[in-house]
Design a protein around this motif. Structure first.
Motif, PDB file in Angstrom:
ATOM      1  N   PHE A  30      14.857  21.118   0.137  1.00 27.79           N
ATOM      2  CA  PHE A  30      14.728  19.549   0.035  1.00 27.79           C
ATOM      3  C   PHE A  30      14.503  18.669  -0.226  1.00 27.79           C
ATOM      4  N   TYR A  31      14.585  17.276  -0.828  1.00 29.57           N
ATOM      5  CA  TYR A  31      14.141  16.592  -1.109  1.00 29.57           C
ATOM      6  C   TYR A  31      14.259  15.254  -0.817  1.00 29.57           C
ATOM      7  N   PHE A  32      13.193  14.168   0.009  1.00 32.43           N
ATOM      8  CA  PHE A  32      13.269  12.877   0.783  1.00 32.43           C
ATOM      9  C   PHE A  32      13.013  11.595   0.181  1.00 32.43           C
ATOM     10  N   CYS A  33      14.171  10.352   0.402  1.00 31.00           N
ATOM     11  CA  CYS A  33      13.888   9.528  -0.031  1.00 31.00           C
ATOM     12  C   CYS A  33      12.743   8.325   0.656  1.00 31.00           C
ATOM     13  N   TYR A  34      11.645   8.127   0.178  1.00 25.79           N
ATOM     14  CA  TYR A  34      10.864   7.259   1.071  1.00 25.79           C
ATOM     15  C   TYR A  34      11.038   5.686   0.193  1.00 25.79           C
ATOM     16  N   TYR A  35      11.822   5.090   1.616  1.00 26.27           N
ATOM     17  CA  TYR A  35      12.607   3.438   0.933  1.00 26.27           C
ATOM     18  C   TYR A  35      11.418   2.960   1.960  1.00 26.27           C
ATOM     19  N   PRO A  36      10.039   2.132   1.530  1.00 27.56           N
ATOM     20  CA  PRO A  36       9.568   1.453   1.751  1.00 27.56           C
ATOM     21  C   PRO A  36       9.912   0.524   2.649  1.00 27.56           C
ATOM     22  N   PRO A  37      11.061  -0.545   2.251  1.00 28.57           N
ATOM     23  CA  PRO A  37      11.983  -2.040   3.046  1.00 28.57           C
ATOM     24  C   PRO A  37      12.450  -1.368   4.355  1.00 28.57           C
ATOM     25  N   LYS A  61      -0.139  12.397   7.556  1.00 28.37           N
ATOM     26  CA  LYS A  61      -1.690  12.600   6.369  1.00 28.37           C
ATOM     27  C   LYS A  61      -2.055  11.497   5.652  1.00 28.37           C
ATOM     28  N   TYR A  62      -0.598  10.545   4.550  1.00 27.35           N
ATOM     29  CA  TYR A  62      -0.788  10.207   4.234  1.00 27.35           C
ATOM     30  C   TYR A  62      -0.461   8.078   4.770  1.00 27.35           C
ATOM     31  N   LEU A  63      -0.949   8.121   5.585  1.00 26.80           N
ATOM     32  CA  LEU A  63      -0.669   7.133   6.524  1.00 26.80           C
ATOM     33  C   LEU A  63       0.499   6.376   5.976  1.00 26.80           C
ATOM     34  N   LEU A  64       1.879   6.711   6.158  1.00 25.07           N
ATOM     35  CA  LEU A  64       2.844   5.850   5.675  1.00 25.07           C
ATOM     36  C   LEU A  64       4.018   5.749   7.032  1.00 25.07           C
ATOM     37  N   TYR A  69       1.154  -0.937   0.069  1.00 22.88           N
ATOM     38  CA  TYR A  69      -0.266  -0.044  -0.028  1.00 22.88           C
ATOM     39  C   TYR A  69       1.144   1.333   0.052  1.00 22.88           C
ATOM     40  N   GLN A  70       2.313   1.320   0.109  1.00 22.39           N
ATOM     41  CA  GLN A  70       3.077   2.759   0.566  1.00 22.39           C
ATOM     42  C   GLN A  70       2.952   2.842  -1.196  1.00 22.39           C
TER      43      GLN A  70
END
Length: 262
Positions: free
Chosen positions: A106-113, A84-87, A17-18
């Motif tokens: 600035f921008y960030f990496c969202y890394y599910p694992p 907000k997005y339930l992450l 879902y992420q």
């Protein structure tokens, strides 16, 4: 030209879902990411076109007060976006090579694992900030070392730490003579207003250390071989701390930096 970085995970790819949430929504503080599986591994591709990593930025420049305040503010925004997005905010990567900058943002990496604790990850980031800080920028030095100290506390609140930093920045802006004078003397010429406030600058923006009570650097040097071995790193900090203090962040007593952190 499109430019990407890829993070590989040696597990079978599964689009949970992420990833669906990231694809379905445009998150302001996160890089666009795509996931794929190949040969039993998972690959996460991030679009970094036109952006420069934090690691690359400060390989050639020094961290300034404005940079760290912007970084903290936008990290706070990123954390709120995950809520907000339930992450899971623990999936925000805080290594310097995975934080990117472009045109004032600035921008960030969202890394599910990701299997990490964001509080520990931020503490490690503060160690990096200490190393790349501009030691000619006194406020930057104060801020990075205090952030490092606060993150060594057990169960510290990252959100609260960011909030306090932002509130402090706002208070300093209000106390800046150039900001105050506009409201206090609206009919006075600007050059006259600046002359009027010249004698007040130290009063409104400066703080002094009581060296008898707060000379913690000397105490550390008396009993710590680590501090002696790293004298070149700490010398600018010693000079700075002997002149300035902001009591709002609390006392400095008890700050210890491990050898591998330096």
């Amino acid at each position: 030209m499109e430019r990407k970085i890829t993070i590989e995970e040696h597990v079978l790819y599964k689009e949970d879902y992420q990833m669906k949430m990231l694809k379905a929504n445009s998150l302001e503080r996160f890089l666009k990411v795509g996931g794929r599986g190949m040969n039993g591994s998972s690959y996460y591709d991030y679009d970094v076109s036109g952006k420069l990593s934090l690691k690359a930025m400060y390989a050639r420049a020094k961290l300034q007060t404005e940079d760290i305040r912007l970084l903290l503010a936008q990290l706070g925004n990123a954390i709120r976006e995950t809520e907000k997005y339930l992450l899971d905010k623990d999936c925000i990567l805080l290594e310097p090579e995975y934080i990117f900058f472009e045109e004032g943002s600035f921008y960030f990496c969202y890394y599910p694992p990701a299997q990490q604790d964001i509080w520990e990850a931020f503490h490690v980031l503060t160690e990096y900030l200490v190393k790349v800080a501009d030691y000619q920028d006194q406020e930057c030095v104060r801020l990075v070392f205090l952030l490092h100290k606060e993150t060594m506390e057990e169960n510290y609140s990252l959100e609260k730490l960011i909030e306090v930093c932002q509130e402090e920045a706002e208070e300093e802006d209000k106390g800046n003579p150039k900001n105050r004078q506009k409201n206090m003397f609206p009919d006075m010429p600007v050059d006259k207003q600046e002359d009027l406030f010249d004698d007040k600058k130290e009063e409104s923006t400066g703080f002094r250390y009581d060296t008898k009570e707060h000379d913690w650097i000397s105490e550390q040097e008396m009993g710590s071989s680590i501090m002696r071995e790293t004298d070149n790193l700490w010398s600018p900090v010693k000079r700075f701390l002997n002149k300035h203090k902001k009591a709002k962040w609390g006392e400095w007593d008890g700050l210890h930096i491990e050898e591998e952190e330096l």
